[in-house]
Design a protein around this motif. Structure first.
Motif, short mmCIF file in Angstrom:
data_model
loop_
_atom_site.label_atom_id
_atom_site.label_comp_id
_atom_site.label_asym_id
_atom_site.label_seq_id
_atom_site.Cartn_x
_atom_site.Cartn_y
_atom_site.Cartn_z
N ILE A 53 -0.66 50.08 -25.77
CA ILE A 53 -0.34 50.35 -27.10
C ILE A 53 -1.66 49.73 -27.66
CG2 ILE A 53 0.91 51.48 -29.52
CD1 ILE A 53 3.18 50.71 -27.98
N TRP A 62 9.77 50.78 -32.31
CA TRP A 62 9.51 50.92 -31.59
C TRP A 62 10.02 51.63 -30.14
CZ3 TRP A 62 3.41 52.63 -31.78
CH2 TRP A 62 2.86 51.33 -32.70
N LYS A 78 3.99 56.36 -28.32
CA LYS A 78 2.39 56.28 -28.93
C LYS A 78 2.74 56.61 -30.35
CE LYS A 78 1.29 60.58 -25.53
NZ LYS A 78 1.02 61.89 -24.97
N SER A 79 3.23 56.79 -31.34
CA SER A 79 3.71 55.62 -32.19
C SER A 79 4.75 55.57 -32.17
CB SER A 79 3.48 57.55 -32.80
OG SER A 79 4.45 58.45 -32.60
#
Length: 233
Positions: free
Chosen positions: A38, A75, A81-82
């Protein structure tokens, strides 16, 4: 920082001043590549990463990170991804520690000289169920986030007068913790039963919704890989 995932013996994460989160599987370290990367996960150095303890009702896909940008991010390994959610602290977050006795409770500390205790099961909790006022000495400050702004904030311990270095939970006594600061002070504190019990109820659970999503995700049939063509030479 580096942390192993308690429920996945071969899985660990690393963070640092490159602002990246790297998740590794030691069984495939020979590839020299993380299984999940990430980039630009935070806007400043990432100081810490933490996974939930082993007895967390299958929430083994979650982890948290803390950064010098003052954010704590939650997370989901399945959707990297975010971030799933984040909260903002006034200054650098130095350490994060999940509670061993409650799935959703995590303590954070850093340059703001306070220990913040969060109940992440209250994420997106309706405003009518917000946390009641706290009346413990030294557990609130004027510049702290309010319950309305951060409903998942259980309390803040503001007894230190210098930057905090580390936090730890007592493994035998629920809601009893300790913290140390750069001025060599060690302080022991607790979360009162009133604050703790009032915040947990069966009417709302953010983590329960994640477990439901996980069950649906696990029951989805994975696509079968294509067989390689055999050489005729």
């Amino acid at each position: 920082d580096l942390a192993f995932a308690p429920k996945r013996n071969n899985f660990f994460g690393t963070v640092g001043d490159d602002r990246q989160i790297l998740l590794w599987d030691e069984r495939i370290l020979s590839s020299k590549k993380p299984c999940i990367q990430i980039s630009s996960a935070h806007s400043d150095d990432i100081n810490c990463i933490a996974f939930p303890p082993i007895d967390t009702n299958a929430l083994d896909f979650l982890f948290t990170t803390g950064s010098a940008d003052g954010t704590i991010k939650l997370w989901d390994c399945r959707f990297p991804k975010s971030e799933l959610y984040h909260v903002q602290r006034p200054k650098d977050v130095v350490t994060l520690v999940w509670a061993p006795f409650e799935t959703a409770v995590i303590a954070a500390a850093g340059a703001d000289r306070r220990v913040a205790v969060y109940n992440f099961d209250s994420i997106h909790k309706p405003s009518s169920d917000q946390i009641p006022d706290q009346d413990l000495a030294r557990f609130e400050s004027e510049d702290s986030p309010t319950n309305a702004d951060t409903p998942e904030l259980l309390l803040e311990y503001a007894g230190h007068t210098d930057k905090l270095n580390d936090v730890s939970w007592n493994l035998s006594e629920e809601m009893l913790g300790a913290s140390v600061a750069t001025d060599n002070s060690l302080q022991i504190w607790w979360v009162s039963n009133e604050v703790y019990e009032d915040d947990f109820d069966d009417s709302y659970s953010f983590f329960a919704s994640l477990l439901k999503d996980k069950a649906n995700h696990d029951n989805t049939e994975a696509p079968q890989p294509k067989r390689p063509k055999l050489s005729t030479h």
